[in-house]
Design an enzyme around this catalytic site. Structure first.
Site, PDB file in Angstrom:
ATOM      1  N   ASP A  60     -17.199 -12.519   8.651  1.00 44.44           N
ATOM      2  CA  ASP A  60     -15.764 -12.261   8.523  1.00 44.44           C
ATOM      3  C   ASP A  60     -15.310 -11.552   9.799  1.00 44.44           C
ATOM      4  O   ASP A  60     -15.424 -10.331   9.928  1.00 44.44           O
ATOM      5  CB  ASP A  60     -15.481 -11.408   7.284  1.00 44.44           C
ATOM      6  CG  ASP A  60     -13.982 -11.146   7.111  1.00 44.44           C
ATOM      7  OD1 ASP A  60     -13.204 -11.519   8.010  1.00 44.44           O
ATOM      8  OD2 ASP A  60     -13.604 -10.578   6.067  1.00 44.44           O
TER       9      ASP A  60
ATOM     10  N   TYR B 263       0.825  -1.224   0.000  1.00 41.75           N
ATOM     11  CA  TYR B 263       0.000   0.000   0.000  1.00 41.75           C
ATOM     12  C   TYR B 263       0.853   1.265   0.000  1.00 41.75           C
ATOM     13  O   TYR B 263       0.448   2.282   0.577  1.00 41.75           O
ATOM     14  CB  TYR B 263      -0.915   0.057   1.242  1.00 41.75           C
ATOM     15  CG  TYR B 263      -1.759  -1.143   1.478  1.00 41.75           C
ATOM     16  CD1 TYR B 263      -2.824  -1.446   0.628  1.00 41.75           C
ATOM     17  CD2 TYR B 263      -1.532  -1.989   2.560  1.00 41.75           C
ATOM     18  CE1 TYR B 263      -3.627  -2.553   0.852  1.00 41.75           C
ATOM     19  CE2 TYR B 263      -2.326  -3.095   2.779  1.00 41.75           C
ATOM     20  CZ  TYR B 263      -3.366  -3.371   1.927  1.00 41.75           C
ATOM     21  OH  TYR B 263      -4.157  -4.459   2.150  1.00 41.75           O
TER      22      TYR B 263
HETATM   23  C1  LIG Z   1      -7.517  -7.517   7.212  1.00 43.11           C
HETATM   24  C2  LIG Z   1      -8.800  -8.149   6.837  1.00 43.11           C
HETATM   25  C3  LIG Z   1      -8.865  -9.185   5.885  1.00 43.11           C
HETATM   26  C4  LIG Z   1      -7.654  -9.632   5.138  1.00 43.11           C
HETATM   27  O1  LIG Z   1      -6.713 -10.261   5.973  1.00 43.11           O
HETATM   28  P1  LIG Z   1      -5.181 -10.359   5.488  1.00 43.11           P
HETATM   29  O2  LIG Z   1      -4.559 -11.243   6.516  1.00 43.11           O
HETATM   30  O3  LIG Z   1      -4.642  -8.969   5.485  1.00 43.11           O
HETATM   31  O4  LIG Z   1      -5.194 -10.972   4.135  1.00 43.11           O
HETATM   32  C5  LIG Z   1     -10.080  -9.776   5.652  1.00 43.11           C
HETATM   33  N1  LIG Z   1     -11.198  -9.379   6.282  1.00 43.11           N
HETATM   34  C6  LIG Z   1     -11.192  -8.396   7.208  1.00 43.11           C
HETATM   35  C7  LIG Z   1     -12.449  -8.010   7.894  1.00 43.11           C
HETATM   36  C8  LIG Z   1     -10.002  -7.733   7.499  1.00 43.11           C
HETATM   37  O5  LIG Z   1      -9.991  -6.727   8.381  1.00 43.11           O
END
Ligand SMILES: *Cc1c(COP(=O)(O)O)cnc(C)c1O
Length: 426
Positions: free
Chosen positions: A236, A17
């Protein structure tokens, strides 16, 4: 003369980034302890963002270090197809019972993005395996689920995805639910429900989207409606998991349980990269067959790496210790009090808090084009003050490791007030 770490970095590294042409030289970190990171010149920084939200128990925690050393003497890695090992089994045994909903199986991968990829692949194939394919997926407009292609597809289309938008699959994006828009949202879902396989969401707080916090009641009603239409629910919890939102997992604050959960960031306490996707027995069973084509064909070389599992187990022990919950309550109470102070401040708007996350916007009183300058100003200011805070656009948030001391929190808060003062003088 010997080159500094920061100078050597600039000759060989490409950072995430980061516009490498204009970015300031990175700070070379040589050591971590508790909420502090030490740079190559011996200066310390307070880690007020848990090093990208991963570090929950502080840096180089002795308990995790000890468990890693023990594991190092025994087994470093073993292929995870056809073979298994104690740390992977034990971690699944310990993790499943503390997760919301009836999570029955753990699928290991490498990070948050891969955990999301696995959940999406499970969803698509779950419906195919049953002979009733559903083609559509639902997500929130400002969602962030990772940087791999599937994860990008279910995330907001933004400057971060612009170059790749043509290569992303189509997803139906929903507005965040409110009491007012809920009926319209439910009708929108009714129209496509029969062909919709899953709804993936960040429960309670959209992280990268700008620490957006939304209506729990309306969200619960939205989830219940999706469930009634057979749409699978993928929580998630990569960011919200492991205590960030006040409960152990954000989904504990909702009445509709998820069918799948993705975890990563806090999972190993900020020690090593690991992703976990869990699912219910019903989803798992849809892949059981004498037909090889019904197999979930997904895996990674380092799947369920024993070191990583050992770190996650050690982190989970610390997490489930009552002292950890007490620390989270302490931070939440401090955040709440400081949030009140911020609410009185003329240069601050949209102060909001969930658990150990406090977020607000700096009131620039000017057009959006100003925002870039603001981000640069904030980065510079906090670097100089040696407080690790990284704004998301013009959203500033404090998301510390749970071991941050009261004194360190006060320093972070004071630094934010100093920043607002300084900003006003510009
Ligand atoms: C950071 C994040 C991801 C991605 O995880 P990485 O380990 O950076 O690939 C996915 N979902 C959520 C909600 C996140 O905050």
């Amino acid at each position: 003369m010997q080159k500094s770490l920061s100078e050597r970095d600039q000759a060989v590294i490409w950072h995430p980034y980061t516009q490498m042409q204009t970015a300031p030289a990175p700070i070379g970190i040589v050591k971590g302890e508790g909420a502090l990171l030490t740079d190559e010149h011996g200066q310390t920084y307070i880690d007020a963002t848990s090093s990208w939200w991963v570090n929950i128990h502080g840096h180089a925690h002795p308990h995790i270090t000890k468990r890693l050393a023990e594991q190092a003497a025994v087994l470093h890695h073993a292929i995870f197809a056809g073979y298994t090992h104690e740390p992977a089994v034990l971690l699944a045994e310990k993790l499943l019972p503390v997760l919301p909903g009836a999570q029955a199986r753990v699928f290991y991968s490498d990070n948050g993005s891969t955990a999301v990829e696995v959940a999406l692949k499970m969803t698509i194939q779950y419906w195919q395996n049953q002979g009733t394919p559903r083609r559509k997926l639902l997500a929130f407009h400002d969602a962030y689920h990772g940087d791999t292609f599937g994860a990008m597809s279910v995330s907001a289309r933004s400057v971060f995805t612009r170059a790749f938008d043509d290569y992303l699959f189509e997803v139906t994006f929903l507005d965040l639910p409110t009491a007012e828009n809920l009926p319209a949202l439910l009708r929108q879902i009714d129209d496509i429900a029969a062909d919709t396989g899953a709804f993936i969401f960040e429960p309670l707080v959209l992280g990268s989207g700008g620490m957006i916090m939304y209506d729990v009641k309306a969200f619960d009603a939205l989830l219940a409606h999706c469930r009634s239409k057979g749409i699978l629910l993928i929580a998630d919890e990569v960011m919200t998991g492991f205590g960030r939102t006040g409960t152990n997992f954000a989904m504990e604050q909702l009445t509709t349980p998820p069918d799948m959960i993705t975890l990563s960031k806090g999972l190993t306490g900020g020690t090593m990269a690991m992703g976990v996707t869990t699912c219910t027995e019903a989803i798992y069973e849809a892949f059981l067959s004498n037909d090889k084509l019904k197999t979930l064909f997904h895996g990674h070389s380092y799947t369920a790496n024993p070191f990583t599992c050992a770190a996650a187990l050690a982190s989970l022990e610390l997490f489930l210790d009552p002292a950890c919950a007490q620390n989270r309550r302490r931070i939440a109470a401090r955040h709440q009090a400081f949030g009140e102070t911020l609410r009185q401040h003329s240069r601050v708007k949209n102060v909001r808090q969930t658990g150990t996350i406090l977020a607000f916007e700096v009131n620039t009183g000017e057009a959006d084009s100003y925002v870039n300058n603001l981000a640069d100003f904030l980065h510079r200011f906090f670097r100089e003050k040696r407080v690790m805070l990284r704004p998301l656009g013009n959203t500033l948030y404090i998301l510390p490791p749970y071991v941050i001391t009261d004194g360190q929190l006060t320093t972070v808060y004071d630094c934010v007030l100093d920043m607002l003062e300084e900003y006003g003088k510009r």
